[in-house]
Design an enzyme around this catalytic site. Structure first.
Site, PDB file in Angstrom:
ATOM      1  N   SER A 141      42.273  51.907  34.826  1.00  0.00           N
ATOM      2  CA  SER A 141      43.367  51.954  35.800  1.00  0.00           C
ATOM      3  C   SER A 141      43.540  53.392  36.272  1.00  0.00           C
ATOM      4  O   SER A 141      42.897  54.306  35.767  1.00  0.00           O
ATOM      5  CB  SER A 141      44.654  51.438  35.172  1.00  0.00           C
ATOM      6  OG  SER A 141      45.137  52.403  34.263  1.00  0.00           O
ATOM      7  N   LYS A 142      44.460  53.546  37.221  1.00  0.00           N
ATOM      8  CA  LYS A 142      44.619  54.855  37.862  1.00  0.00           C
ATOM      9  C   LYS A 142      44.918  55.979  36.872  1.00  0.00           C
ATOM     10  O   LYS A 142      44.564  57.126  37.124  1.00  0.00           O
ATOM     11  CB  LYS A 142      45.725  54.788  38.914  1.00  0.00           C
ATOM     12  CG  LYS A 142      45.216  54.166  40.201  1.00  0.00           C
ATOM     13  CD  LYS A 142      46.187  54.394  41.336  1.00  0.00           C
ATOM     14  CE  LYS A 142      45.779  53.548  42.527  1.00  0.00           C
ATOM     15  NZ  LYS A 142      46.848  52.722  43.051  1.00  0.00           N
ATOM     16  N   ARG A 143      45.569  55.626  35.759  1.00  0.00           N
ATOM     17  CA  ARG A 143      45.900  56.729  34.842  1.00  0.00           C
ATOM     18  C   ARG A 143      44.642  57.324  34.193  1.00  0.00           C
ATOM     19  O   ARG A 143      44.697  58.390  33.592  1.00  0.00           O
ATOM     20  CB  ARG A 143      46.942  56.296  33.807  1.00  0.00           C
ATOM     21  CG  ARG A 143      46.423  55.443  32.706  1.00  0.00           C
ATOM     22  CD  ARG A 143      47.529  54.811  31.886  1.00  0.00           C
ATOM     23  NE  ARG A 143      47.011  53.633  31.236  1.00  0.00           N
ATOM     24  CZ  ARG A 143      46.383  53.641  30.061  1.00  0.00           C
ATOM     25  NH1 ARG A 143      46.215  54.776  29.411  1.00  0.00           N
ATOM     26  NH2 ARG A 143      45.923  52.536  29.543  1.00  0.00           N
ATOM     27  N   HIS A 144      43.512  56.657  34.319  1.00  0.00           N
ATOM     28  CA  HIS A 144      42.260  57.205  33.782  1.00  0.00           C
ATOM     29  C   HIS A 144      41.502  58.028  34.810  1.00  0.00           C
ATOM     30  O   HIS A 144      40.443  58.555  34.529  1.00  0.00           O
ATOM     31  CB  HIS A 144      41.339  56.069  33.327  1.00  0.00           C
ATOM     32  CG  HIS A 144      41.931  55.203  32.273  1.00  0.00           C
ATOM     33  ND1 HIS A 144      42.312  53.911  32.512  1.00  0.00           N
ATOM     34  CD2 HIS A 144      42.227  55.446  30.972  1.00  0.00           C
ATOM     35  CE1 HIS A 144      42.811  53.386  31.400  1.00  0.00           C
ATOM     36  NE2 HIS A 144      42.770  54.292  30.454  1.00  0.00           N
ATOM     37  N   GLY A 145      42.013  58.116  36.027  1.00  0.00           N
ATOM     38  CA  GLY A 145      41.294  58.820  37.091  1.00  0.00           C
ATOM     39  C   GLY A 145      41.102  57.885  38.271  1.00  0.00           C
ATOM     40  O   GLY A 145      41.741  56.834  38.331  1.00  0.00           O
TER      41      GLY A 145
END
Ligand code: GLU
Length: 457
Positions: free
Chosen positions: A254-258
């Site tokens: 997800s976005k929190r991983h990049g």
């Protein structure tokens, strides 16, 4: 006569169902790399089997759907070379058909209006949970005369059924669900405003989709889709649920991983590299060949062999693939991509470049680098020793030019080559790590080399 009859039967039996697959993205965000991977597998499956690859924009949720996302999705697919075989379908343009199908179910008594309020539904849910039952709505309004004052349209499901719904997944095998646990499935807000599950199933039926190849996150929806398809009189397609892409911590990417949007990767990586990496992430080609062309994949791809468990999406690995594809580019192609100014250092660039970002490494060829004096000393030597060494190198170059520079420097640094090469590398490139300093010197030319050494001194 009998022979003719049997021939006809055999013909009927052996006529293969035409392979028709679809990518059905909702335009509620930029094309996700996981969706791009699903697109690749759908496309490969179609190409391998002489089938048809369809793109259907699932924009039933008008509030969340945006044109910019649809544009991005289509551009992303094109960029990866995933051409589709029929005109794009948009659910927003097919409401008439959904309306007909809803009415058919209402008229046939298979669907009905449910007027329970959200509060009533919530109370039912709480009671079921308290009784350790699976929450579902078993509606008592089914027998009411048709009423259109609010509520939703539901498909009636027998809550006393003992039937098991079997999803025979191409990748995962048979998975069983109990029909009675679904309750009455909501399918539309009104006859003209249908819900995702309904539009999805109507479309798959109408488009004669043979295989639904989609993310594992839809697996729980599949028995519902089978129930809806049955009510509509469609033969349900085969299903294949693809494993999800995972982040290095093994949670869903997800976005929190990049970055998760394909568009962010396209800026930096070649489409061939992205295609290749995504394709082999959850499918292992024969003989473990991971660097493999799209044409070869079209030949060897097998849906049944797609992995069951999620694969970790690793940007470092994607960089490796990109570097490999850069090495294969012709000089002209590479120069076109990075700019003509790199012509004289092209061999060096090709060897070391994995992504466009790496070009920064070569900036020092085009502008005199800033030098950090601290960096000029080699291991335990002193700044003074570096200064003396650089002065000697400068003398050599002033006298003899760059000819045979390497052997002269080797001689100078006999015992510890670092004493010579380290400060020279820093003087020429401003960096601790760079291509070979003699190679750099030859490209920069005598005059520039002397200028940089003087500056360092
Ligand atoms: N529109 C759904 C999604 O974007 C896809 C459903 C499907 O592939 O069946 O998740």
């Amino acid at each position: 006569m009998l022979a003719v009859f049997f021939c006809a039967i055999i013909k009927l039996v052996t006529i293969p169902v035409p392979i028709r697959v679809r990518l059905a993205p909702s335009p509620t965000g930029f094309l996700h790399i996981g969706t791009a991977q699903s697109a690749i597998y759908n496309w490969l499956f179609a190409r391998k089997n002489g089938g048809t690859f369809i793109v259907r924009i699932e924009d039933t949720d008008r509030a969340r759907s945006e044109k910019q996302y649809e544009d991005d999705i289509l551009a992303g697919l094109k960029g990866l070379g995933l051409e589709w075989d029929e005109n794009i379908y948009r659910q927003s343009e097919r409401t008439k058909m959904y309306e007909e199908q809803v009415n058919k179910l209402l008229d046939g008594g298979k669907a009905f209006w449910c007027r329970h309020t959200p509060e009533e539904l919530e109370a039912e849910r709480q009671a079921q949970l308290a009784g350790k039952d699976l929450p579902r709505h078993i509606c008592v309004h089914r027998e009411d005369p048709l009423q259109r004052d609010g509520g939703v349209i539901r498909l009636h499901i027998d809550s006393n059924s003992t039937r098991k719904i079997i999803v025979d997944d191409v990748i995962r095998g048979k998975i069983e669900f109990e029909e009675r646990l679904f309750g009455d499935i909501s399918i539309a807000r009104t006859e003209t405003n249908v819900l995702f599950h309904f539009a999805n199933v109507v479309d798959d039926g109408e488009m004669r989709i043979s295989h639904v190849i989609r993310g594992e996150d839809h697996l729980a929806n599949t028995p519902k889709h089978i129930l809806i398809a049955e009510a509509l009189g469609f033969e349900p397609p085969r299903y294949a649920h693809l494993p999800l892409l995972l982040a290095p911590d093994r949670t869903k990417l997800s976005k929190r991983h990049g970055a998760t949007a394909l568009k962010d990767y396209v800026k930096e990586f070649l489409p061939e590299a992205i295609f290749n990496y995504l394709a082999v992430l959850s499918f292992t080609p024969p003989a473990d060949k991971e660097k493999i062309s799209r044409e070869e994949l079209m030949e060897v791809f097998e849906l049944e062999k797609v992995h069951k468990t999620g694969a970790i999406f690793d940007v470092k690995k994607l960089e490796w693939f990109n570097g490999e594809y850069i090495k294969k580019m012709s000089d002209d192609e590479l120069l076109m991509m990075i700019g003509q100014k790199y012509e004289k250092i092209l061999t060096m660039v090709r060897e070391r470049m994995k992504t466009k970002k790496d070009l920064e490494e070569f900036d020092f060829f085009f502008e005199t680098p800033m030098i950090d004096p601290e960096m000029l000393t080699w291991k335990k030597s002193t700044l003074e020793e570096s200064r003396t060494m650089l002065a000697r190198v400068k003398n050599i170059i002033e006298k003899d030019g760059l000819e045979n520079l390497r052997s002269k420097l080797d001689e100078l640094g006999a015992g510890d080559r670092g004493l010579v090469y380290w400060p020279l590398r820093v003087a020429l490139s401003g960096k601790k790590a760079s291509p070979d300093p003699v190679d750099i010197a030859i490209i920069l030319g005598k005059e520039e080399v002397i200028k940089r050494i003087e500056k360092a001194i």
